[in-house]
Design an enzyme around this catalytic site. Structure first.
Site, PDB file in Angstrom:
ATOM      1  N   LYS A  57       1.119   4.346  -2.666  1.00  0.00           N
ATOM      2  CA  LYS A  57       0.856   5.741  -2.267  1.00  0.00           C
ATOM      3  C   LYS A  57       2.089   6.611  -2.521  1.00  0.00           C
ATOM      4  O   LYS A  57       1.958   7.790  -2.851  1.00  0.00           O
ATOM      5  CB  LYS A  57       0.453   5.801  -0.786  1.00  0.00           C
ATOM      6  CG  LYS A  57      -0.962   5.285  -0.518  1.00  0.00           C
ATOM      7  CD  LYS A  57      -2.037   6.136  -1.179  1.00  0.00           C
ATOM      8  CE  LYS A  57      -3.426   5.845  -0.651  1.00  0.00           C
ATOM      9  NZ  LYS A  57      -4.486   6.578  -1.368  1.00  0.00           N
ATOM     10  N   TYR A  73       0.855  -1.202   0.000  1.00  0.00           N
ATOM     11  CA  TYR A  73       0.000   0.000   0.000  1.00  0.00           C
ATOM     12  C   TYR A  73       0.891   1.253   0.000  1.00  0.00           C
ATOM     13  O   TYR A  73       0.683   2.181  -0.780  1.00  0.00           O
ATOM     14  CB  TYR A  73      -0.887  -0.050   1.241  1.00  0.00           C
ATOM     15  CG  TYR A  73      -1.700   1.183   1.531  1.00  0.00           C
ATOM     16  CD1 TYR A  73      -2.870   1.449   0.833  1.00  0.00           C
ATOM     17  CD2 TYR A  73      -1.310   2.075   2.542  1.00  0.00           C
ATOM     18  CE1 TYR A  73      -3.628   2.580   1.129  1.00  0.00           C
ATOM     19  CE2 TYR A  73      -2.066   3.198   2.837  1.00  0.00           C
ATOM     20  CZ  TYR A  73      -3.231   3.450   2.131  1.00  0.00           C
ATOM     21  OH  TYR A  73      -3.981   4.565   2.419  1.00  0.00           O
TER      22      TYR A  73
HETATM   23  N1  LIG Z   1      -8.245   5.685   6.873  1.00  0.00           N
HETATM   24  C1  LIG Z   1      -6.979   6.020   7.005  1.00  0.00           C
HETATM   25  O1  LIG Z   1      -6.359   5.904   8.092  1.00  0.00           O
HETATM   26  C2  LIG Z   1      -6.243   6.613   5.822  1.00  0.00           C
HETATM   27  C3  LIG Z   1      -4.984   7.183   6.056  1.00  0.00           C
HETATM   28  C4  LIG Z   1      -4.302   7.745   4.992  1.00  0.00           C
HETATM   29  C5  LIG Z   1      -4.872   7.762   3.736  1.00  0.00           C
HETATM   30  N2  LIG Z   1      -6.099   7.170   3.537  1.00  0.00           N
HETATM   31  C6  LIG Z   1      -6.639   7.234   2.177  1.00  0.00           C
HETATM   32  O2  LIG Z   1      -7.831   7.977   2.240  1.00  0.00           O
HETATM   33  C7  LIG Z   1      -8.691   7.621   1.145  1.00  0.00           C
HETATM   34  C8  LIG Z   1     -10.092   7.324   1.679  1.00  0.00           C
HETATM   35  O3  LIG Z   1     -10.058   6.122   2.426  1.00  0.00           O
HETATM   36  P1  LIG Z   1     -11.021   5.830   3.659  1.00  0.00           P
HETATM   37  O4  LIG Z   1     -10.170   5.797   4.852  1.00  0.00           O
HETATM   38  O5  LIG Z   1     -12.218   6.698   3.591  1.00  0.00           O
HETATM   39  O6  LIG Z   1     -11.376   4.313   3.355  1.00  0.00           O
HETATM   40  P2  LIG Z   1     -12.731   3.591   2.918  1.00  0.00           P
HETATM   41  O7  LIG Z   1     -13.846   3.956   3.795  1.00  0.00           O
HETATM   42  O8  LIG Z   1     -12.344   2.152   2.769  1.00  0.00           O
HETATM   43  O9  LIG Z   1     -12.998   4.233   1.493  1.00  0.00           O
HETATM   44  C9  LIG Z   1     -12.326   3.831   0.355  1.00  0.00           C
HETATM   45  C10 LIG Z   1     -13.281   4.016  -0.794  1.00  0.00           C
HETATM   46  O10 LIG Z   1     -12.611   3.662  -2.006  1.00  0.00           O
HETATM   47  C11 LIG Z   1     -13.571   3.034  -2.814  1.00  0.00           C
HETATM   48  N3  LIG Z   1     -12.940   2.179  -3.811  1.00  0.00           N
HETATM   49  C12 LIG Z   1     -12.074   1.175  -3.592  1.00  0.00           C
HETATM   50  N4  LIG Z   1     -11.767   0.579  -4.767  1.00  0.00           N
HETATM   51  C13 LIG Z   1     -12.465   1.247  -5.730  1.00  0.00           C
HETATM   52  C14 LIG Z   1     -12.580   1.102  -7.123  1.00  0.00           C
HETATM   53  N5  LIG Z   1     -11.937   0.143  -7.803  1.00  0.00           N
HETATM   54  N6  LIG Z   1     -13.376   1.961  -7.793  1.00  0.00           N
HETATM   55  C15 LIG Z   1     -14.061   2.923  -7.137  1.00  0.00           C
HETATM   56  N7  LIG Z   1     -14.000   3.105  -5.809  1.00  0.00           N
HETATM   57  C16 LIG Z   1     -13.217   2.269  -5.110  1.00  0.00           C
HETATM   58  C17 LIG Z   1     -14.403   2.196  -1.865  1.00  0.00           C
HETATM   59  O11 LIG Z   1     -15.609   1.922  -2.506  1.00  0.00           O
HETATM   60  P3  LIG Z   1     -16.625   0.750  -2.053  1.00  0.00           P
HETATM   61  O12 LIG Z   1     -17.511   1.427  -1.060  1.00  0.00           O
HETATM   62  O13 LIG Z   1     -17.279   0.367  -3.332  1.00  0.00           O
HETATM   63  O14 LIG Z   1     -15.775  -0.339  -1.467  1.00  0.00           O
HETATM   64  C18 LIG Z   1     -14.537   3.123  -0.675  1.00  0.00           C
HETATM   65  O15 LIG Z   1     -15.683   3.922  -0.780  1.00  0.00           O
HETATM   66  C19 LIG Z   1      -8.020   6.420   0.483  1.00  0.00           C
HETATM   67  O16 LIG Z   1      -7.291   6.861  -0.641  1.00  0.00           O
HETATM   68  C20 LIG Z   1      -7.062   5.934   1.551  1.00  0.00           C
HETATM   69  O17 LIG Z   1      -5.985   5.215   0.984  1.00  0.00           O
HETATM   70  C21 LIG Z   1      -6.793   6.608   4.549  1.00  0.00           C
END
Ligand SMILES: NC(=O)c1ccc[n+]([C@@H]2O[C@H](COP(=O)([O-])OP(=O)(O)OC[C@H]3O[C@@H](n4cnc5c(N)ncnc54)[C@H](OP(=O)(O)O)[C@@H]3O)[C@@H](O)[C@H]2O)c1
Length: 231
Positions: free
Chosen positions: A140, A136
């Site tokens: 990133k 991952y």
């Molecule tokens: N949470 C953390 O601690 C954290 C920290 C740093 C960065 N981030 C980044 O922040 C961003 C948001 O993540 P989050 O924490 O909100 O996680 P999340 O709730 O798992 O959201 C990720 C979203 O990405 C969508 N997704 C995944 N694969 C996809 C695809 N092939 N096509 C379209 N949509 C897709 C998922 O859709 P579905 O609903 O269809 O599964 C989900 O809605 C991500 O880029 C993540 O890497 C998160």
């Protein structure tokens, strides 16, 4: 995170165009946004892994968005990804290839019209590879470098590119992890941080702010020590 961002922008009077794989799940969110904020909200089918569809997806939106925020991502399981290429590929393609493909399509349209804002949500995980999530993290890292290059390329096209570097955030992605409360942001913190950073034309924003300094320390730990740490 995406839901909090959509709600924040709607509360500030912006019309919203949501994109996701399963748009039927967006129906209630869209009606709620319309009712609460009195803005338009539409839902559009989008798969980050369907690279060929990205240009036509963007061209088919009811209107060219003023701001495009790329939020999707996939944490995956690092150990599974070591053994099964399909999991490694999904991590790499969702976080890097899919994001690059989608934002390439957006940036061509914005370059032509000579305005627009692109926001990419990367991660502090991309700043140094760690044993717990280096697949991952490496995807990133690629995305962070892509956003930096895109910002440089788009400067002369008057397009603003914002890189967002969250640390830990309480979302579905991290619901099975035990996160340190003092270091962990809420999705609303990310939404507010993005809104402010877009307004002020910031290039790179860390949320929460202290992650910039945590990562400065982590990046500077000598490799001969770092390789022995369990991170
Ligand atoms: N949470 C953390 O601690 C954290 C920290 C740093 C960065 N981030 C980044 O922040 C961003 C948001 O993540 P989050 O924490 O909100 O996680 P999340 O709730 O798992 O959201 C990720 C979203 O990405 C969508 N997704 C995944 N694969 C996809 C695809 N092939 N096509 C379209 N949509 C897709 C998922 O859709 P579905 O609903 O269809 O599964 C989900 O809605 C991500 O880029 C993540 O890497 C998160």
């Amino acid at each position: 995170m995406a839901v909090a961002i959509a709600r924040k922008y709607a509360s500030e009077g912006y019309d919203i165009q949501l994109a996701a794989r399963n748009i039927s799940r967006l129906d209630s969110l869209c009606s709620d946004i319309r009712i609460r904020s009195n803005v338009s909200c539409t839902a559009h089918e989008f798969d980050a892994l369907n690279f060929q569809s990205h240009s036509s997806f963007f061209a088919a939106l009811p209107s060219i968005p003023e701001i495009t925020i790329c939020v999707f991502g996939y944490l995956g399981d690092n150990e599974t990804a070591r053994e099964q290429w399909s999991e490694a590929e999904k991590i790499i393609h969702t976080n890097y290839t899919g994001a690059v493909s989608a934002l390439n399509a957006v940036s061509l349209v914005y370059a032509k019209q000579q305005h627009g804002t692109i926001v990419g949500i990367s991660s502090v995980a991309g700043e140094r590879g760690r044993q717990s999530n280096y697949l991952y993290g490496s995807a990133k890292a690629g995305f962070t470098a892509y956003l930096s290059g895109l910002r440089n390329r788009m400067f002369r096209e008057k397009v603003h590119v914002l890189s967002v570097q969250p640390g830990f955030v309480y979302t579905r992605m991290t619901e099975n992890l035990s996160l340190p409360p003092l270091l962990t942001a809420k999705p609303e913190d990310i939404a507010n941080g993005i809104f402010k950073a877009v307004r002020s034309g910031t290039n790179v924003v860390y949320i929460k702010w202290f992650w910039r300094y945590i990562m400065l320390i982590i990046r500077n730990i000598p490799e001969f020590i770092f390789k022995k740490l369990k991170l």
